[in-house]
Write a protein that holds these residues in place. Structure first.
Motif, PDB file in Angstrom:
ATOM      1  N   CYS A 139       0.827  -1.200   0.000  1.00  0.00           N
ATOM      2  CA  CYS A 139       0.000   0.000   0.000  1.00  0.00           C
ATOM      3  C   CYS A 139       0.864   1.253   0.000  1.00  0.00           C
ATOM      4  O   CYS A 139       2.065   1.221   0.271  1.00  0.00           O
ATOM      5  CB  CYS A 139      -0.931   0.008   1.215  1.00  0.00           C
ATOM      6  N   VAL A 140       0.223   2.374  -0.304  1.00  0.00           N
ATOM      7  CA  VAL A 140       0.897   3.668  -0.240  1.00  0.00           C
ATOM      8  C   VAL A 140       1.051   4.085   1.218  1.00  0.00           C
ATOM      9  O   VAL A 140       0.387   3.552   2.119  1.00  0.00           O
ATOM     10  CB  VAL A 140       0.106   4.740  -1.013  1.00  0.00           C
ATOM     11  N   VAL A 141       1.925   5.038   1.458  1.00  0.00           N
ATOM     12  CA  VAL A 141       2.070   5.679   2.764  1.00  0.00           C
ATOM     13  C   VAL A 141       1.616   7.122   2.588  1.00  0.00           C
ATOM     14  O   VAL A 141       2.234   7.884   1.845  1.00  0.00           O
ATOM     15  CB  VAL A 141       3.518   5.619   3.274  1.00  0.00           C
ATOM     16  N   SER A 142       0.534   7.504   3.238  1.00  0.00           N
ATOM     17  CA  SER A 142      -0.065   8.809   2.983  1.00  0.00           C
ATOM     18  C   SER A 142      -0.473   9.504   4.269  1.00  0.00           C
ATOM     19  O   SER A 142      -0.826   8.868   5.260  1.00  0.00           O
ATOM     20  CB  SER A 142      -1.295   8.667   2.073  1.00  0.00           C
ATOM     21  N   ASP A 143      -0.411  10.823   4.230  1.00  0.00           N
ATOM     22  CA  ASP A 143      -1.029  11.640   5.262  1.00  0.00           C
ATOM     23  C   ASP A 143      -2.523  11.754   4.946  1.00  0.00           C
ATOM     24  O   ASP A 143      -2.980  11.397   3.861  1.00  0.00           O
ATOM     25  CB  ASP A 143      -0.418  13.047   5.271  1.00  0.00           C
ATOM     26  N   GLY A 144      -3.260  12.297   5.894  1.00  0.00           N
ATOM     27  CA  GLY A 144      -4.678  12.542   5.635  1.00  0.00           C
ATOM     28  C   GLY A 144      -5.562  11.952   6.702  1.00  0.00           C
ATOM     29  O   GLY A 144      -5.151  11.759   7.851  1.00  0.00           O
ATOM     30  N   GLY A 145      -6.769  11.637   6.326  1.00  0.00           N
ATOM     31  CA  GLY A 145      -7.712  11.088   7.296  1.00  0.00           C
ATOM     32  C   GLY A 145      -9.111  11.027   6.733  1.00  0.00           C
ATOM     33  O   GLY A 145      -9.350  11.222   5.534  1.00  0.00           O
ATOM     34  N   GLY A 146     -10.054  10.744   7.617  1.00  0.00           N
ATOM     35  CA  GLY A 146     -11.450  10.654   7.220  1.00  0.00           C
ATOM     36  C   GLY A 146     -12.343  10.675   8.440  1.00  0.00           C
ATOM     37  O   GLY A 146     -11.872  10.559   9.583  1.00  0.00           O
ATOM     38  N   ALA A 147     -13.628  10.825   8.201  1.00  0.00           N
ATOM     39  CA  ALA A 147     -14.590  10.855   9.306  1.00  0.00           C
ATOM     40  C   ALA A 147     -15.942  10.342   8.828  1.00  0.00           C
ATOM     41  O   ALA A 147     -16.270  10.402   7.637  1.00  0.00           O
ATOM     42  CB  ALA A 147     -14.737  12.269   9.871  1.00  0.00           C
ATOM     43  N   LEU A 148     -16.707   9.833   9.782  1.00  0.00           N
ATOM     44  CA  LEU A 148     -18.052   9.327   9.536  1.00  0.00           C
ATOM     45  C   LEU A 148     -18.998   9.885  10.597  1.00  0.00           C
ATOM     46  O   LEU A 148     -18.587  10.127  11.738  1.00  0.00           O
ATOM     47  CB  LEU A 148     -18.080   7.803   9.598  1.00  0.00           C
ATOM     48  N   VAL A 149     -20.246  10.056  10.220  1.00  0.00           N
ATOM     49  CA  VAL A 149     -21.291  10.447  11.163  1.00  0.00           C
ATOM     50  C   VAL A 149     -22.373   9.377  11.133  1.00  0.00           C
ATOM     51  O   VAL A 149     -22.929   9.066  10.070  1.00  0.00           O
ATOM     52  CB  VAL A 149     -21.892  11.820  10.810  1.00  0.00           C
ATOM     53  N   VAL A 150     -22.648   8.782  12.284  1.00  0.00           N
ATOM     54  CA  VAL A 150     -23.658   7.732  12.416  1.00  0.00           C
ATOM     55  C   VAL A 150     -24.785   8.283  13.281  1.00  0.00           C
ATOM     56  O   VAL A 150     -24.532   8.847  14.354  1.00  0.00           O
ATOM     57  CB  VAL A 150     -23.057   6.463  13.052  1.00  0.00           C
ATOM     58  N   THR A 151     -26.024   8.124  12.821  1.00  0.00           N
ATOM     59  CA  THR A 151     -27.155   8.733  13.528  1.00  0.00           C
ATOM     60  C   THR A 151     -28.312   7.750  13.699  1.00  0.00           C
ATOM     61  O   THR A 151     -28.350   6.685  13.081  1.00  0.00           O
ATOM     62  CB  THR A 151     -27.701   9.959  12.766  1.00  0.00           C
ATOM     63  N   ARG A 152     -29.258   8.179  14.504  1.00  0.00           N
ATOM     64  CA  ARG A 152     -30.532   7.463  14.580  1.00  0.00           C
ATOM     65  C   ARG A 152     -31.216   7.530  13.217  1.00  0.00           C
ATOM     66  O   ARG A 152     -31.099   8.523  12.495  1.00  0.00           O
ATOM     67  CB  ARG A 152     -31.434   8.091  15.637  1.00  0.00           C
ATOM     68  N   PRO A 153     -31.950   6.490  12.818  1.00  0.00           N
ATOM     69  CA  PRO A 153     -32.591   6.484  11.491  1.00  0.00           C
ATOM     70  C   PRO A 153     -33.495   7.687  11.252  1.00  0.00           C
ATOM     71  O   PRO A 153     -33.518   8.246  10.150  1.00  0.00           O
ATOM     72  CB  PRO A 153     -33.375   5.173  11.483  1.00  0.00           C
ATOM     73  N   GLU A 154     -34.256   8.095  12.275  1.00  0.00           N
ATOM     74  CA  GLU A 154     -35.171   9.218  12.070  1.00  0.00           C
ATOM     75  C   GLU A 154     -34.422  10.523  11.821  1.00  0.00           C
ATOM     76  O   GLU A 154     -34.894  11.395  11.079  1.00  0.00           O
ATOM     77  CB  GLU A 154     -36.132   9.367  13.250  1.00  0.00           C
TER      78      GLU A 154
END
Length: 387
Positions: free
Chosen positions: A207-222
């Motif tokens: 794999c590559v070696v990279s800086d960076g990142g990510g994010a997720l938002v998980v919520t109630r279905p409604e």
């Protein structure tokens, strides 16, 4: 308690940088958080649950909670390497189902490409129980995966050319990703003729070696339904830890066998139902073993399954890692788990690049591995569906 359809992924964001010389790690976390919340149509003030792992700077989640200015009811800092963030999605869904939080934020970020300290081999300390048995023999990350690859070749006749097809598929997809580190298509010959790193793995198997990142938002279905975005529901999840158990277990079974079985059972589907798969790809051999243990093909048949473009979107039976994956696009903080979920969300929303978008994608799998297949590792499987 099942989490099937008890929570939705409402926001997803991958940082566009692959070299972040002017950013701190905390800043990358914050920018990813802001991006995922903006994608969902929410604000930091809406967040009442926070999830992070060992890449977060400071004292576990405490420093980042303070840095982001969060007011929480629930937090979780489960650490299983690159699989942590898939486990975080499952744990967030569990917390939401139990009424512990309504909006969960998950972040990852790191700078192994520009931060010399981050780029050094990870040391877990002299008190780690495996040190006395493994360190004297020079075991490192790539050597562990090379051992697994060589064993698979010995047991099943898998070839370097078959492994190379995994890189070929990743590169075929990465050419359409403007943020990918490596965007040039490659051939099987390119892979097998690249320099050996640890026999039998070549440079392009890594794999590559990279800086960076990510994010997720998980919520109630409604909450997710109120935001006006495509609904991506958590359908099933599984997690496991696998080690050598003093040599009693072989190298060729991964934790995906258990985590995948749990996720499929909870979702009530089979591998044949999956339309798109995000598979953790620290090395080409990582992908091959997980495909076998998840049930996409029989044990020992992974080489035949991946060859001849079978993983390329629009050509093969199982489109995988359509962003280019860790092999070509991004492996932030040396942990590729969160990007696997992000691309699965894109596919289910119909937001992947048109050249790699799976038509009418309604069911996707994300698989993460953390640690080392040659020693011990954590595994996490998510099955996501579009409602």
């Amino acid at each position: 308690m099942t989490i099937k359809r008890k929570a939705c992924i409402a926001g997803a964001f991958e940082h566009p940088l692959r070299k972040a010389e002017q950013h701190s790690t905390a800043q990358l976390h914050a920018e990813c958080a802001r991006g995922a919340l903006a994608d969902a149509g929410l604000a930091l003030s809406d967040v009442d649950g926070y999830f992070c792992a060992g890449d977060a700077p400071g004292l576990g989640p405490l420093s980042m909670v303070d840095y982001l200015g969060l007011r929480l009811r629930h937090l979780d800092s489960t650490e299983t390497g690159g699989s942590s963030y898939l486990i975080h999605v499952a744990h967030a869904a569990q917390a939401i189902a139990a009424g512990k939080c309504n909006v969960a934020l998950i972040t990852l970020a790191g700078k192994p490409r520009t931060d010399a300290a981050s780029a050094k081999p990870r040391e877990y300390g002299a008190t780690s129980p495996d040190v006395a048995f493994e360190s004297p023999f020079g075991m490192n990350t790539v050597a562990g995966y090379a051992l697994v690859a060589r064993r698979h070749m010995h047991e099943y006749g898998t070839t370097a050319e078959q492994l190379a097809w995994i890189k070929v598929a990743a590169a075929a997809h990465a050419q359409h990703n403007p943020h990918a580190m490596l965007r040039t298509p490659v051939t099987v010959e390119d892979v097998v003729n690249s320099p050996l790193v640890s026999d039998p793995l070549h440079r392009l198997d890594c794999c590559v070696v990279s800086d960076g990142g990510g994010a997720l938002v998980v919520t109630r279905p409604e909450i997710a339904r109120s935001l006006g975005r495509p609904i991506v529901s958590v359908m099933g999840a599984g997690e496991s830890v696998r080690g050598a158990f003093g040599g009693w277990d072989g190298l060729l079974t991964t934790g995906a066998r258990q985590s995948g079985a749990l996720a499929f059972a909870e979702a009530g589907v089979t591998p044949a139902d999956i339309q798109y798969a995000s598979i953790y790809d620290s090395f080409t051999i990582t992908v091959l073993l997980q495909l076998e243990d998840l049930g996409f093909c029989a044990k020992g048949q992974g080489g035949r399954f991946v060859q001849d473009g079978n993983l390329i979107s629009g050509i093969g039976r199982l489109p995988f890692n359509t962003d280019g994956g860790g092999l070509c696009n991004n492996h932030p903080a040396n942990r590729g788990g969160i990007t696997k979920v992000i691309e699965a969300v894109r596919q289910l929303r119909g937001e992947a690049h048109p050249k790699v978008q799976v038509a009418n994608c309604g069911l996707a799998l994300a698989q993460g591995t953390g640690g080392n297949l040659g020693t011990r590792h954590g595994s996490a499987t998510l099955i996501l569906g579009r409602d």
